[in-house]
Design a protein around this motif. Structure first.
Motif, PDB file in Angstrom:
ATOM      1  N   ASN A 305      86.949 -19.025  51.185  1.00 42.73           N
ATOM      2  CA  ASN A 305      87.099 -17.614  51.532  1.00 42.73           C
ATOM      3  C   ASN A 305      86.779 -16.684  50.362  1.00 42.73           C
ATOM      4  O   ASN A 305      87.500 -15.726  50.101  1.00 42.73           O
ATOM      5  CB  ASN A 305      88.540 -17.351  52.030  1.00 42.73           C
ATOM      6  CG  ASN A 305      88.736 -15.943  52.546  1.00 42.73           C
ATOM      7  OD1 ASN A 305      87.862 -15.398  53.203  1.00 42.73           O
ATOM      8  ND2 ASN A 305      89.872 -15.344  52.242  1.00 42.73           N
ATOM      9  N   GLN A 324      93.053  -7.798  52.654  1.00 42.66           N
ATOM     10  CA  GLN A 324      92.973  -9.050  51.907  1.00 42.66           C
ATOM     11  C   GLN A 324      94.124  -9.177  50.919  1.00 42.66           C
ATOM     12  O   GLN A 324      94.686 -10.265  50.748  1.00 42.66           O
ATOM     13  CB  GLN A 324      91.635  -9.135  51.174  1.00 42.66           C
ATOM     14  CG  GLN A 324      90.437  -9.312  52.085  1.00 42.66           C
ATOM     15  CD  GLN A 324      89.127  -9.234  51.339  1.00 42.66           C
ATOM     16  OE1 GLN A 324      89.032  -8.601  50.285  1.00 42.66           O
ATOM     17  NE2 GLN A 324      88.098  -9.868  51.875  1.00 42.66           N
ATOM     18  N   PHE A 327      97.285 -10.109  52.763  1.00 41.91           N
ATOM     19  CA  PHE A 327      97.299 -11.485  53.279  1.00 41.91           C
ATOM     20  C   PHE A 327      96.657 -12.408  52.246  1.00 41.91           C
ATOM     21  O   PHE A 327      95.592 -12.967  52.482  1.00 41.91           O
ATOM     22  CB  PHE A 327      96.534 -11.581  54.597  1.00 41.91           C
ATOM     23  CG  PHE A 327      97.156 -10.853  55.748  1.00 41.91           C
ATOM     24  CD1 PHE A 327      97.989 -11.517  56.642  1.00 41.91           C
ATOM     25  CD2 PHE A 327      96.900  -9.506  55.949  1.00 41.91           C
ATOM     26  CE1 PHE A 327      98.561 -10.848  57.721  1.00 41.91           C
ATOM     27  CE2 PHE A 327      97.470  -8.828  57.026  1.00 41.91           C
ATOM     28  CZ  PHE A 327      98.306  -9.502  57.906  1.00 41.91           C
ATOM     29  N   GLN A 330      94.276 -15.887  52.556  1.00 45.09           N
ATOM     30  CA  GLN A 330      93.840 -16.022  53.934  1.00 45.09           C
ATOM     31  C   GLN A 330      92.534 -15.252  54.152  1.00 45.09           C
ATOM     32  O   GLN A 330      92.190 -14.347  53.400  1.00 45.09           O
ATOM     33  CB  GLN A 330      94.914 -15.513  54.898  1.00 45.09           C
ATOM     34  CG  GLN A 330      96.248 -16.246  54.777  1.00 45.09           C
ATOM     35  CD  GLN A 330      97.133 -16.021  55.981  1.00 45.09           C
ATOM     36  OE1 GLN A 330      96.822 -16.456  57.074  1.00 45.09           O
ATOM     37  NE2 GLN A 330      98.250 -15.339  55.772  1.00 45.09           N
ATOM     38  N   VAL A 348      93.405 -12.685  61.089  1.00 45.94           N
ATOM     39  CA  VAL A 348      93.803 -13.354  59.858  1.00 45.94           C
ATOM     40  C   VAL A 348      93.899 -14.847  60.141  1.00 45.94           C
ATOM     41  O   VAL A 348      94.472 -15.258  61.161  1.00 45.94           O
ATOM     42  CB  VAL A 348      95.167 -12.833  59.358  1.00 45.94           C
ATOM     43  CG1 VAL A 348      95.584 -13.549  58.087  1.00 45.94           C
ATOM     44  CG2 VAL A 348      95.109 -11.336  59.124  1.00 45.94           C
ATOM     45  N   SER A 349      93.322 -15.665  59.264  1.00 45.43           N
ATOM     46  CA  SER A 349      93.388 -17.109  59.458  1.00 45.43           C
ATOM     47  C   SER A 349      93.296 -17.802  58.106  1.00 45.43           C
ATOM     48  O   SER A 349      92.941 -17.191  57.090  1.00 45.43           O
ATOM     49  CB  SER A 349      92.257 -17.596  60.368  1.00 45.43           C
ATOM     50  OG  SER A 349      90.999 -17.342  59.769  1.00 45.43           O
ATOM     51  N   SER A 350      93.598 -19.100  58.088  1.00 47.72           N
ATOM     52  CA  SER A 350      93.510 -19.879  56.854  1.00 47.72           C
ATOM     53  C   SER A 350      93.550 -21.349  57.208  1.00 47.72           C
ATOM     54  O   SER A 350      93.541 -21.724  58.392  1.00 47.72           O
ATOM     55  CB  SER A 350      94.667 -19.529  55.907  1.00 47.72           C
ATOM     56  OG  SER A 350      95.880 -20.080  56.388  1.00 47.72           O
ATOM     57  N   ASP A 351      93.639 -22.194  56.191  1.00 48.05           N
ATOM     58  CA  ASP A 351      93.765 -23.622  56.436  1.00 48.05           C
ATOM     59  C   ASP A 351      95.075 -23.958  57.143  1.00 48.05           C
ATOM     60  O   ASP A 351      95.158 -24.957  57.865  1.00 48.05           O
ATOM     61  CB  ASP A 351      93.642 -24.412  55.131  1.00 48.05           C
ATOM     62  CG  ASP A 351      94.512 -23.857  54.010  1.00 48.05           C
ATOM     63  OD1 ASP A 351      95.122 -22.783  54.186  1.00 48.05           O
ATOM     64  OD2 ASP A 351      94.572 -24.500  52.941  1.00 48.05           O
ATOM     65  N   ASN A 353      96.735 -21.542  59.062  1.00 48.01           N
ATOM     66  CA  ASN A 353      96.946 -20.497  60.063  1.00 48.01           C
ATOM     67  C   ASN A 353      95.789 -20.531  61.058  1.00 48.01           C
ATOM     68  O   ASN A 353      94.667 -20.132  60.724  1.00 48.01           O
ATOM     69  CB  ASN A 353      97.022 -19.125  59.396  1.00 48.01           C
ATOM     70  CG  ASN A 353      97.241 -17.997  60.386  1.00 48.01           C
ATOM     71  OD1 ASN A 353      97.362 -18.221  61.601  1.00 48.01           O
ATOM     72  ND2 ASN A 353      97.288 -16.770  59.895  1.00 48.01           N
ATOM     73  N   LYS A 379     103.143 -22.094  59.862  1.00 43.30           N
ATOM     74  CA  LYS A 379     102.426 -22.311  58.609  1.00 43.30           C
ATOM     75  C   LYS A 379     103.144 -23.298  57.701  1.00 43.30           C
ATOM     76  O   LYS A 379     102.517 -24.092  56.993  1.00 43.30           O
ATOM     77  CB  LYS A 379     102.235 -20.980  57.884  1.00 43.30           C
ATOM     78  CG  LYS A 379     101.423 -19.946  58.644  1.00 43.30           C
ATOM     79  CD  LYS A 379     101.286 -18.672  57.825  1.00 43.30           C
ATOM     80  CE  LYS A 379     100.559 -17.578  58.598  1.00 43.30           C
ATOM     81  NZ  LYS A 379     101.350 -17.082  59.736  1.00 43.30           N
ATOM     82  N   GLY A 430      89.490 -23.974  56.277  1.00 40.83           N
ATOM     83  CA  GLY A 430      90.067 -23.255  57.400  1.00 40.83           C
ATOM     84  C   GLY A 430      90.893 -24.198  58.244  1.00 40.83           C
ATOM     85  O   GLY A 430      90.960 -25.412  57.978  1.00 40.83           O
ATOM     86  N   TYR A 431      91.521 -23.663  59.265  1.00 41.26           N
ATOM     87  CA  TYR A 431      92.362 -24.494  60.118  1.00 41.26           C
ATOM     88  C   TYR A 431      91.504 -25.501  60.876  1.00 41.26           C
ATOM     89  O   TYR A 431      90.485 -25.149  61.479  1.00 41.26           O
ATOM     90  CB  TYR A 431      93.148 -23.648  61.115  1.00 41.26           C
ATOM     91  CG  TYR A 431      93.910 -24.503  62.104  1.00 41.26           C
ATOM     92  CD1 TYR A 431      95.080 -25.143  61.725  1.00 41.26           C
ATOM     93  CD2 TYR A 431      93.423 -24.710  63.398  1.00 41.26           C
ATOM     94  CE1 TYR A 431      95.762 -25.969  62.616  1.00 41.26           C
ATOM     95  CE2 TYR A 431      94.100 -25.523  64.292  1.00 41.26           C
ATOM     96  CZ  TYR A 431      95.271 -26.155  63.893  1.00 41.26           C
ATOM     97  OH  TYR A 431      95.929 -26.975  64.773  1.00 41.26           O
TER      98      TYR A 431
END
Length: 643
Positions: A305, A324, A327, A330, A348-351, A353, A379, A430-431
């Protein structure tokens, strides 16, 4: 704004603590997303969103004042709303395609265009992809009843041509203003005026294909003369500045070797091209846009990211930067603005989320939580994904991702998860439902972006050509050995798994390295390579360019294909096997699994077998739950879990 958002998040996300090592039900990982995407209407009063039910992806419209759904649209079994847009404040546009499995990519997939009023009335088919296909070029907000499309007809020698289309009556109007040549793509500026044309010139071989860039300046079309150090550079338009005086594009034309695509700007006033951003090892990914459509920032696709701003002083760029900061760690993307730019809808997303959606009021600085993609996952229960790199046996740097289970020590049971494609796709931060599920079950998961993968430049992708079963597989092997050398993996407890091409690699891995892996799971994989070369009846095999592509990327000749074909080398397998396929798979037909089964039966090699009435990657939730439950049991049986 930053202070408010930080406080807002603390209140919103606070709750009862969740044990990280709690065993999460398998269905929580593999149920359909409650919300895939959301976009706010031009007047800021409604939200359109996509969601999954059974084999379908549908679209619904919600009124923001009371969160009531005013309408929903479905198109039948396996039909997905793959993208959608607001045509105007009261009419939505839906791009719809038949998707027969969750591993099917969109290349070559027919997409139809529909429009409907937000109250559910006047549903109209605007474009059916049969002898022609289309691309939406601009939504023309100043012409609320029309949009701009590029249309290609199979018999049209000039390639794409521009039309406006009435979104109420599906009436087309041809625009006779585009460059000469076989045009593969057209790009409109922020005013909806076509300014760039991409010409495609097909050569006798794949590497002799050419791309030419045309641009419109002073009401005339000209050819952009890039001083390229490459025979056929990869040029991708990104967008325009607010006043349309500058065009941004990604390109590798200035790098003779070991390339990655950087961000360039073309100035229409000076006719100069300048490099303004480039990453050390990653290609350019997405562009981020203001509510007026101009480019604000880009990200780098093969990183965790990393975002680089092109215009940091723009109001909307400051909004993005503030989000940014609110969060941290993310990925934040603004899916849409209302016409005035007063309301922004962001994701909003992440590994750890799977995705959350929020609405932000730019005038009073207030954010409002809307929905989560997979609300049952917390999470705190999920595990971070880290970037890794190692040097392959020939000196090439290979990158990938590693996810460890909770409270991980050393010498873990390891699943090597090989991505599909293989040319172009890559594993990204990412997720990932499979990765998180396996980590939750106590396994380390290694994802290797072997040569041929996308994201790391054209030369890296080209390095995978004619390397099925050879250097691409060696990269996977070298990554596995790296994990052992680092003390991450117990060399006696390693399995390999993948889908599509990854299914091929999972089988070829235990053929080429019979003592490295204890077990293998092949999921909708390509196993009979001579059949693949001759045409296995898949949708891809019916493409007019498939022979040219296979010859340049995979190989030619029956003898060569047999030499890299799992079906023809099953006698070398020592590992335990689990073969999974969909009986309705049109991308990799089940004949591949059946031929593998027959070859295994002939030598008396035992295996586990699962076939469901599903496609290229199971889409039905019950099928997914059965698959991953049995997969975990298979791994537990053969390599065990962390005690």
């Amino acid at each position: 704004m930053k202070k408010f958002l930080a406080v807002f998040l603390v209140v919103l996300l606070a709750g009862m603590p969740v044990a990280a090592n709690e065993l999460i039900p398998v269905r929580h990982f593999f149920e359909h997303a409650k919300f895939n995407n959301m976009k706010v209407s031009p007047d800021g009063k409604h939200i359109a969103f996509t969601f999954q039910e059974d084999t379908e992806v549908k679209l619904a419209v919600m009124k923001l004042s009371n969160m009531a759904v005013t309408s929903s649209f479905a198109f039948g079994e396996n039909m997905h709303v793959v993208n959608f847009h607001w045509g105007n404040k009261s009419r939505v546009l839906m791009e719809v395609a038949e998707i027969t499995g969750n591993l099917v990519n969109m290349n070559g997939t027919a997409v139809n265009l529909y429009a409907a009023n937000i109250d559910g009335t006047r549903r109209t088919e605007l474009f059916r992809t049969e002898r022609s296909n289309y691309t939406i070029l601009h939504l023309l907000p100043d012409q609320p009843d029309r949009i701009l499309i590029g249309k290609r007809h199979y018999a049209e020698k000039n390639g794409m041509r521009a039309f406006t289309i009435d979104i109420n009556r599906a009436k087309e109007r041809y625009l006779d203003d585009q460059p000469q040549g076989v045009i593969a793509g057209l790009i409109a500026d922020n005013s909806g005026v076509i300014r760039i044309g991409i010409e495609y010139i097909k050569g006798d071989t794949f590497d002799e294909n050419k791309t030419v860039i045309h641009y419109k300046k002073n009401d005339s079309w000209q050819q952009l003369d890039l001083p390229s150090k490459r025979a056929n550079p990869d040029v991708r338009p990104l967008g325009f500045s607010a006043d349309n005086s500058r065009a941004y594009f990604s390109s590798n034309h200035d790098m003779a070797q070991d390339d990655v695509a950087g961000v360039f700007v073309y100035d229409f006033n000076t006719s100069e091209v300048s490099l303004i951003a480039r990453h050390a090892y990653s290609d350019v990914g997405r562009a981020f846009y203001s509510h007026q459509g101009d480019v604000l920032a880009i990200d780098y696709m093969a990183t965790n990211n990393e975002v680089e701003f092109i215009n940091r002083e723009h109001r909307d760029a400051k909004l993005l930067a503030g989000l940014q900061a609110a969060f941290p760690g993310q990925a934040v993307s603004i899916t849409s603005f209302d016409r005035a730019g007063k309301t922004a809808l962001f994701r909003v997303s992440s590994d750890v989320n799977p995705g959350e959606f929020y609405l932000y009021d730019t005038e009073n600085g207030q954010a409002r939580y809307l929905a989560s993609a997979l609300g049952k996952l917390k999470k705190e229960q999920l595990q971070p994904m880290q970037q890794i790199s190692f040097t392959a046996r020939d000196g090439k740097v290979i990158r990938g991702l590693l996810t460890l289970p909770d409270n991980a020590g050393k010498n873990l049971p390891l699943i090597v998860n090989v991505h599909g494609g293989p040319f172009g796709p890559f594993d990204s931060w990412g997720y990932n439902s499979e990765v998180q599920y396996l980590a939750n079950r106590g396994y380390a998961v290694l994802q290797i972006n072997f040569r041929g993968s996308g994201g790391y430049g054209d030369d890296f992708q080209r390095a995978g050509r004619l390397q099925w079963g050879h250097a691409m597989q060696d990269d996977v092997t070298d990554g596995t050995l790296w994990a052992i050398e680092q003390g991450i993996a117990d060399k006696e407890r390693i399995c390999i798994y993948g889908g599509s091409y990854g299914g091929y690699a999972a089988l070829w891995g235990v053929i080429k390295e019979p003592d490295l892996y204890k077990c293998s799971v092949g999921y909708v994989g390509v196993y009979d390579m001579p059949l693949f070369f001759k045409g296995d009846g898949s949708d891809a095999s019916r493409s007019g360019s498939i022979e040219q592509y296979i010859s340049s990327h995979v190989g030619v000749g029956d003898d060569y294909m047999r030499s890299i074909s799992p079906v023809h080398h099953v006698d070398k397998i020592k590992a335990e096997l689990f073969i999974v396929h969909g009986s309705r798979d049109v991308r990799v037909p089940i004949v591949h699994a059946n031929n593998l089964k027959k070859a295994l039966d002939e030598i008396g090699k035992p295996y586990e077998w699962l076939v469901k009435e599903d496609g290229h990657g199971f889409f039905k939730v019950d099928h997914r739950v059965e698959l991953y439950s049995k997969m975990a049991e298979f791994f537990d049986k053969h390599i065990g879990k962390v005690e």
